[in-house]
Design a protein around this motif. Sequence first.
Motif, PDB file in Angstrom:
ATOM      1  N   VAL A 173       0.740   3.955  -3.051  1.00 15.98           N
ATOM      2  CA  VAL A 173       0.309   5.329  -2.771  1.00 15.98           C
ATOM      3  C   VAL A 173       1.457   6.302  -3.026  1.00 15.98           C
ATOM      4  CG1 VAL A 173      -0.418   6.900  -0.929  1.00 15.98           C
ATOM      5  CG2 VAL A 173      -1.530   4.686  -1.183  1.00 15.98           C
ATOM      6  N   SER A 232       2.044   6.820  -6.696  1.00 15.78           N
ATOM      7  CA  SER A 232       0.840   7.348  -7.350  1.00 15.78           C
ATOM      8  C   SER A 232       0.498   6.613  -8.640  1.00 15.78           C
ATOM      9  CB  SER A 232       0.990   8.848  -7.632  1.00 15.78           C
ATOM     10  OG  SER A 232       1.195   9.553  -6.440  1.00 15.78           O
ATOM     11  N   THR A 248      -4.746  -5.042  -0.266  1.00 11.97           N
ATOM     12  CA  THR A 248      -5.476  -5.929   0.643  1.00 11.97           C
ATOM     13  C   THR A 248      -5.737  -7.279  -0.017  1.00 11.97           C
ATOM     14  OG1 THR A 248      -6.504  -4.026   1.706  1.00 11.97           O
ATOM     15  CG2 THR A 248      -7.554  -6.157   2.062  1.00 11.97           C
ATOM     16  N   LEU A 256       0.833  -1.206   0.000  1.00 12.32           N
ATOM     17  CA  LEU A 256       0.000   0.000   0.000  1.00 12.32           C
ATOM     18  C   LEU A 256       0.864   1.251   0.000  1.00 12.32           C
ATOM     19  CD1 LEU A 256      -2.793   1.292   0.121  1.00 12.32           C
ATOM     20  CD2 LEU A 256      -2.669   1.097   2.622  1.00 12.32           C
ATOM     21  N   PRO A 297      -5.154   5.254  -8.088  1.00 15.85           N
ATOM     22  CA  PRO A 297      -5.862   6.042  -7.078  1.00 15.85           C
ATOM     23  C   PRO A 297      -5.768   5.336  -5.713  1.00 15.85           C
ATOM     24  CG  PRO A 297      -7.250   5.697  -9.004  1.00 15.85           C
ATOM     25  CD  PRO A 297      -6.012   4.866  -9.191  1.00 15.85           C
ATOM     26  N   GLN A 298      -5.922   6.092  -4.640  1.00 12.88           N
ATOM     27  CA  GLN A 298      -5.733   5.527  -3.300  1.00 12.88           C
ATOM     28  C   GLN A 298      -6.673   4.364  -3.010  1.00 12.88           C
ATOM     29  OE1 GLN A 298      -5.845   8.725  -0.478  1.00 12.88           O
ATOM     30  NE2 GLN A 298      -3.793   9.419  -1.030  1.00 12.88           N
ATOM     31  N   ILE A 299      -7.923   4.473  -3.400  1.00 15.36           N
ATOM     32  CA  ILE A 299      -8.870   3.388  -3.110  1.00 15.36           C
ATOM     33  C   ILE A 299      -8.497   2.129  -3.886  1.00 15.36           C
ATOM     34  CG2 ILE A 299     -10.589   4.060  -4.834  1.00 15.36           C
ATOM     35  CD1 ILE A 299     -11.382   2.687  -1.354  1.00 15.36           C
ATOM     36  N   SER A 300      -8.040   2.294  -5.118  1.00 11.35           N
ATOM     37  CA  SER A 300      -7.605   1.136  -5.909  1.00 11.35           C
ATOM     38  C   SER A 300      -6.356   0.509  -5.301  1.00 11.35           C
ATOM     39  CB  SER A 300      -7.322   1.543  -7.353  1.00 11.35           C
ATOM     40  OG  SER A 300      -8.491   2.022  -7.954  1.00 11.35           O
ATOM     41  N   SER A 301      -5.449   1.342  -4.811  1.00 10.74           N
ATOM     42  CA  SER A 301      -4.246   0.844  -4.147  1.00 10.74           C
ATOM     43  C   SER A 301      -4.611   0.044  -2.903  1.00 10.74           C
ATOM     44  CB  SER A 301      -3.333   2.007  -3.749  1.00 10.74           C
ATOM     45  OG  SER A 301      -2.897   2.709  -4.882  1.00 10.74           O
ATOM     46  N   LEU A 302      -5.573   0.535  -2.148  1.00  9.12           N
ATOM     47  CA  LEU A 302      -6.017  -0.153  -0.941  1.00  9.12           C
ATOM     48  C   LEU A 302      -6.627  -1.512  -1.270  1.00  9.12           C
ATOM     49  CD1 LEU A 302      -6.563  -0.137   2.115  1.00  9.12           C
ATOM     50  CD2 LEU A 302      -8.712   1.014   1.615  1.00  9.12           C
ATOM     51  N   ILE A 303      -7.486  -1.538  -2.262  1.00  8.72           N
ATOM     52  CA  ILE A 303      -8.138  -2.787  -2.658  1.00  8.72           C
ATOM     53  C   ILE A 303      -7.111  -3.794  -3.180  1.00  8.72           C
ATOM     54  CG2 ILE A 303      -9.731  -3.804  -4.343  1.00  8.72           C
ATOM     55  CD1 ILE A 303     -11.399  -1.183  -4.026  1.00  8.72           C
TER      56      ILE A 303
END
Length: 101
Positions: free
Chosen positions: A55, A58, A70, A51, A61-67
């Motif tokens: 992030v 770049s 995880t 993550l 996007p942050q939400i895509s990186s999180l998904i």
Amino acid sequence: MDAVGVLVAPRLRGDRVRLAVSGAQEKEITTSLKRFALVAFGGFIVNEALLAVLVWTSLLPQISSLILSTGIAAIVTFFASRNWAFRRLSKDPAPRMHLGR
């Protein structure tokens, strides 16, 4: 309510379940729990490191990186648990649960 029923029903019927565990099986369980603790910690590190890289660079996007991070950590943890943490130490067949009163 279902959870309460599952816990209370056997007591109301008078059934008692006991698990026969030998010394070798206790050692195996302890070893598996220690290994699982390492796998869980490793999964956390994989998730956070991936993550941070995603992030920081770049790339997504942050939400895509999180998904993505995880999901990858979950897959790594699953296979590490399955193939190492909970691998049987002995070549004996799986222990059976003995039901009795």
